[in-house]
Design an enzyme around this catalytic site. Sequence first.
Site, PDB file in Angstrom:
ATOM      1  N   TYR A   6      28.823  32.338   3.686  1.00 36.28           N
ATOM      2  CA  TYR A   6      29.732  33.493   3.785  1.00 36.28           C
ATOM      3  C   TYR A   6      30.935  33.359   2.852  1.00 36.28           C
ATOM      4  O   TYR A   6      32.051  33.708   3.235  1.00 36.28           O
ATOM      5  CB  TYR A   6      30.260  33.652   5.226  1.00 36.28           C
ATOM      6  CG  TYR A   6      29.206  33.819   6.288  1.00 36.28           C
ATOM      7  CD1 TYR A   6      28.270  34.845   6.217  1.00 36.28           C
ATOM      8  CD2 TYR A   6      29.151  32.959   7.382  1.00 36.28           C
ATOM      9  CE1 TYR A   6      27.309  35.013   7.208  1.00 36.28           C
ATOM     10  CE2 TYR A   6      28.191  33.120   8.378  1.00 36.28           C
ATOM     11  CZ  TYR A   6      27.267  34.152   8.277  1.00 36.28           C
ATOM     12  OH  TYR A   6      26.326  34.311   9.259  1.00 36.28           O
ATOM     13  N   TYR A 133      25.432  42.233  15.662  1.00 37.88           N
ATOM     14  CA  TYR A 133      25.064  41.093  14.821  1.00 37.88           C
ATOM     15  C   TYR A 133      24.000  40.293  15.572  1.00 37.88           C
ATOM     16  O   TYR A 133      24.227  39.881  16.711  1.00 37.88           O
ATOM     17  CB  TYR A 133      26.268  40.193  14.518  1.00 37.88           C
ATOM     18  CG  TYR A 133      25.845  38.975  13.726  1.00 37.88           C
ATOM     19  CD1 TYR A 133      25.753  39.018  12.339  1.00 37.88           C
ATOM     20  CD2 TYR A 133      25.488  37.796  14.377  1.00 37.88           C
ATOM     21  CE1 TYR A 133      25.315  37.912  11.619  1.00 37.88           C
ATOM     22  CE2 TYR A 133      25.050  36.688  13.655  1.00 37.88           C
ATOM     23  CZ  TYR A 133      24.972  36.750  12.284  1.00 37.88           C
ATOM     24  OH  TYR A 133      24.534  35.659  11.571  1.00 37.88           O
ATOM     25  N   ASP A 220      20.362  39.536  23.548  1.00 37.45           N
ATOM     26  CA  ASP A 220      20.662  38.439  22.628  1.00 37.45           C
ATOM     27  C   ASP A 220      21.898  37.740  23.179  1.00 37.45           C
ATOM     28  O   ASP A 220      23.024  38.152  22.919  1.00 37.45           O
ATOM     29  CB  ASP A 220      20.909  38.996  21.218  1.00 37.45           C
ATOM     30  CG  ASP A 220      21.347  37.916  20.243  1.00 37.45           C
ATOM     31  OD1 ASP A 220      21.563  36.769  20.679  1.00 37.45           O
ATOM     32  OD2 ASP A 220      21.501  38.234  19.041  1.00 37.45           O
ATOM     33  N   LYS A 247      23.249  28.746  20.189  1.00 40.41           N
ATOM     34  CA  LYS A 247      24.616  28.218  20.105  1.00 40.41           C
ATOM     35  C   LYS A 247      24.944  27.167  21.189  1.00 40.41           C
ATOM     36  O   LYS A 247      24.590  26.014  21.004  1.00 40.41           O
ATOM     37  CB  LYS A 247      25.607  29.373  20.100  1.00 40.41           C
ATOM     38  CG  LYS A 247      25.495  30.193  18.806  1.00 40.41           C
ATOM     39  CD  LYS A 247      26.719  31.060  18.515  1.00 40.41           C
ATOM     40  CE  LYS A 247      26.739  31.502  17.071  1.00 40.41           C
ATOM     41  NZ  LYS A 247      26.237  32.861  16.820  1.00 40.41           N
TER      42      LYS A 247
END
Length: 402
Positions: A6, A133, A220, A247
């Site tokens: 990024y 996202y 999600d 995560k």
Amino acid sequence: MIWYPYTQMKTMTEPIDIIGAEGIYLYTKDKKLIDTTTSWWSVIHGYNHPEINDALKKQVDKFSHVMLGGLTHGPVKALSEKLVELLPEDLNHCFYSDSGSVGVEVALKMAVQYFFNQGQAEKKSFVALKYAYHGDTFKTMAVGDDEDYHLAFPEKEGIYHISTNANELKSLLEAKHQEIAAFIVEPLLQGAGGMRMYDIDFLEKARQICDDYNVLFIFDEVATGFGRTGHMFVSDLVCPDIIVLGKALTAGYIGHAVTIASDQVFNGFYSDQPEHAFMHGPTFMGNPLACAVALKSIEIFQREDYLSKIKWIESTLKATFKDFSSDKVKEVRILGACLCIEVYDPCDLKGFKDFALEHGIHSRPFIKYMYGMFPYIIEEEELLRVCNVYKQWFEEGDHKLY
Ligand SMILES: *Cc1c(COP(=O)(O)O)cnc(C)c1O
């Protein structure tokens, strides 16, 4: 050389070199920094946790990896049992992969093939939320809605984006349900799209609408799973057909994800026909080290009653920001162990990262969002210190020095 994520490499500022990490702190050569990013929201117990380190070392000494193709092992069996016990009744079938993006890909593929196996091959489109996202692979970019990340990849064929409005969902499904396989959401908290928070009421209504139109509902929970919103899983409140965890699943130790399907979804693949099988299999799926870490992480989460800690973090944040306002700030959002301060103008966050560093805090604001995704072990004095530095940035006014 390293190609960093990024980042425009030409103008990149030197990344901060970390030589140690312990608890909520990162150590550089000459600084001790409170980490407010939990390394992309994963390090929920803090860094270098002795018990998790031990669990990992014990597993290394047994074996570090075997594939799940034709083989199985204790840690993956124990973790699957634990996840099924933790999750709502219907979510019983654990499919492992190596990252959140792949875990979401797996969920999307499951949804499409679930209908394909029933002779409904035309149900292959998806509904997703605006500002979503879901990862950086091609299909996850497509269900995502964030050009700040995916400007060069605008492909959205067969994807519909809606706001968190039940009527909008209902009209869309009424018109298009014959081509739609699933509705995917980041439940309650949209992370990378700007830490946007919305009400459970929408998810309750959406659950019913998806049922009415024979559309699968995918959560999600790569970012929201394991307490981030104040609930162990948002799925404890409204049950999806497929959930994706990543995560915090492995507490920031090793990349891993799991896609867990309901009995109904699983049964759509369970048949006498070999071609109904789910044809996907990441090399490192169910990695024993990842599973051993996840099991220990869940044990600590439950034993230390993290949900009360998260409640305390939330109420402390709310009290601290109750009377805060600044003409630069559009909104302060707080949910569970997540704080977001949204500014009107991205320029007003320019220099904040260095300002925070000078005050002993590692922060990584993006676009218009200054945020904290706090580790659940943070203590009062530390949390207040972070809040004060965040507020101070707006109160001091002139930041030309930074
Ligand atoms: C981070 C994230 C992903 C992608 O996970 P990776 O492990 O980075 O591939 C997917 N969905 C959500 C909601 C996320 O926050």
